[in-house]
Structure formats: structure tokens, C-alpha cells
Design a protein around this motif. Structure first.
Motif, short mmCIF file in Angstrom:
data_model
loop_
_atom_site.label_atom_id
_atom_site.label_comp_id
_atom_site.label_asym_id
_atom_site.label_seq_id
_atom_site.Cartn_x
_atom_site.Cartn_y
_atom_site.Cartn_z
N GLY A 73 -38.31 -11.57 -17.54
CA GLY A 73 -38.88 -12.81 -16.77
C GLY A 73 -39.57 -13.72 -17.76
N GLY A 121 -45.84 -10.69 -9.02
CA GLY A 121 -45.51 -11.87 -9.30
C GLY A 121 -46.15 -12.95 -8.31
N ARG A 147 -41.07 -7.86 -16.03
CA ARG A 147 -41.66 -8.99 -16.00
C ARG A 147 -41.75 -10.04 -17.04
N ASP A 150 -42.56 -13.78 -18.66
CA ASP A 150 -43.77 -14.20 -18.15
C ASP A 150 -44.89 -13.57 -18.87
N ARG A 151 -45.62 -14.70 -19.51
CA ARG A 151 -46.74 -14.30 -20.45
C ARG A 151 -47.98 -14.18 -19.64
N THR A 152 -47.94 -14.13 -18.30
CA THR A 152 -49.29 -14.04 -17.78
C THR A 152 -49.91 -12.68 -18.00
N ARG A 199 -51.31 -14.91 -10.77
CA ARG A 199 -50.20 -14.34 -10.30
C ARG A 199 -50.37 -12.89 -10.67
#
Ligand SMILES: [Zn+2]
Length: 246
Positions: free
Chosen positions: A97, A17, A93, A99-101, A12
Motif C-alpha cells: 500500500g 488503516g 500496508r 503506506d509510510r505511516t 491512522r
């Protein structure tokens, strides 16, 4: 195995995202618009100088007017990219969020853009959250980043001794001076930790550098308790006089 991984956890975008078809974590059209701070910059605060790369050597070891007028409380600061509408998506993010991407990639960038600081650091630390905010959010994104930088560089992580005692209001919308006042006395270190910091070169990690008020407040406390040097690495940095809501 990688292909199976991708079917289960498709890649992603760090910006949108959305699922990305090609390789990498950032779409090519966004990639080219990110302003990476690799050019000549203030040797102290890292503010980029608007000069051509060809004459960059002339600006080595130069401080920007702001640092000459008022010496920051830390030694050096470096950031990966400029904070703007595009890169704020990466930060938000990650920050809001959970979000650890791409955390590994972001940590690698921090280590790369702060290479000269990383080289001399003894310990990695993160700007702490107040315990109430930590409970509400459930995580400290700066600590995630610091831990990933520690893994990337093999510099040990320390995340117990620097505490945020005051649950200060958000820094958003405040002037540089207002921001400094807001975090005054917000951070503390227990006296029993004094021996740990003595003579240490600390690499302090945060997600965004806006006016430097927060990292300065942390640095002063760390130095008061014996740290020999405090350098700052952040993912993103405000480089124009805008007031981002962060
Ligand atoms: Zn400067």
C-alpha cells in the motif's frame, strides 16, 4: 501545531488503516496481541525459544537446532515481531500500500530489537528489488525501512552496490530449499565496489524473515566481496511453520 497537523493528517492505525481517536498508531486491543520478539532467542537466527523469561539466561549464546544443523550464511538476525494475521497487516500496508505511516516508529523498533547488531554496524543496506519490479512498484519498502533506520541510528546508508540481477519468481509457497534455489545467484556486486565492503560490518534490512533464504543469498555475496560481518534486521519474522503469502 501538532493539533492542526492531526486535523489535516489524522492518525491512522498501522493495522487497520482506520482513523484512531486516541494516542499511538495501534489500537490498544491490537497492541496487546502483537507478539514482540523480546524473549530469549537463538543467538544466530533470532528464532524465539519457547522458554520462560526466568530461565532465559540459560539460553544466552545458544543456537537453535536448525542453526546447529545448518549454519546460516549471515552472522545474526533479529526481528521486531512475529508474522501472523495481525502483524501481516502492518507489513502488507507498508509493502503493497506504500503506506509510510509509522515508518519512524517501525525503524525505531528495528533499532531497538536489533540493538546489539546496530551497535557494531558500519553501514546499513537493504535487500534490493530487481529493477523491473522496482519500476512496477515504484519503491522498495525495505529500502524505506533501511533509510529510516539509518536516520534513527546515524549509521550511513548504502543502496547502490548490492544489486538484484535476477527477477526471481515470488518465494511464496516454496519450501526452504526451494526458496534457497530460487534466489541462488540472484544478487551481485560490481567488482569496482570491492574496496568499499572490505572489513565492513553490514546491517542488512528486509521487511519479513521467512526462511532466511533471501538474506542469506545477499549475505554470501556481501561476504564474498569483503564484508567482515553481515547481520540482519527485519520488521517481522515467521516463527511457526506456516506458509504466508508474502
Ligand atoms: Zn537459529
Amino acid at each position: 501545531m501538532r493539533r492542526v497537523d492531526k486535523l489535516i493528517w489524522p492518525t491512522r492505525s498501522l493495522i487497520t488503516g482506520e482513523q484512531i481517536a486516541g494516542p499511538g498508531l495501534i489500537e490498544p486491543e491490537h497492541w496487546s496481541k502483537i507478539r514482540f520478539l523480546s524473549g530469549p532467542n537463538c543467538c544466530r537466527c533470532g528464532m524465539p525459544f519457547e522458554v520462560l523469561h526466568e530461565v532465559a539466561d540459560a539460553f544466552l549464546d545458544e543456537e537453535c537446532p536448525a542453526c546447529i544443523a545448518r549454519k546460516p550464511g549471515f552472522d545474526r538476525a533479529r526481528s521486531v515481531f512475529a508474522y501472523d494475521d495481525l502483524t501481516s497487516q502492518i507489513v502488507l500496508r507498508f509493502k503493497n500500500g506504500a503506506d509510510r505511516t509509522g515508518l519512524k516508529l517501525l525503524a525505531r523498533w528495528c533499532a531497538e530489537y536489533g540493538a546489539e547488531l546496530v551497535e557494531e554496524a558500519d553501514v546499513v543496506m537493504a535487500v534490493p528489488l530487481h529493477v523491473r519490479r522496482l519500476r512496477a512498484r515504484g519503491y522498495n519498502q525495505s529500502l524505506w525501512l533501511a533509510a529510516a533506520i539509518s536516520r534513527e541510528t546515524n549509521i550511513p546508508l548504502e543502496h547502490h552496490i548490492l544489486k538484484r540481477l535476477k527477477n526471481t519468481p515470488s518465494q511464496a509457497g516454496k519450501s526452504a530449499n526451494g526458496r534457497r534455489k530460487n534466489v541462488e545467484g540472484a544478487f551481485q556486486i560490481g567488482e569496482k565496489h570491492n574496496p568499499f565492503l572490505t572489513g565492513k560490518r553490514v546491517l542488512l534490512v528486509d521487511d519479513v524473515y521467512t526462511t532466511g533464504a533471501t538474506v542469506e543469498a545477499c549475505s554470501r555475496v556481501l561476504k564474498r566481496h569483503g564484508a567482515a560481518n553481515v547481520d540482519i534486521v527485519t520488521l517481522s519474522r515467521v516463527v511457526s511453520p506456516v506458509d504466508p503469502t508474502i
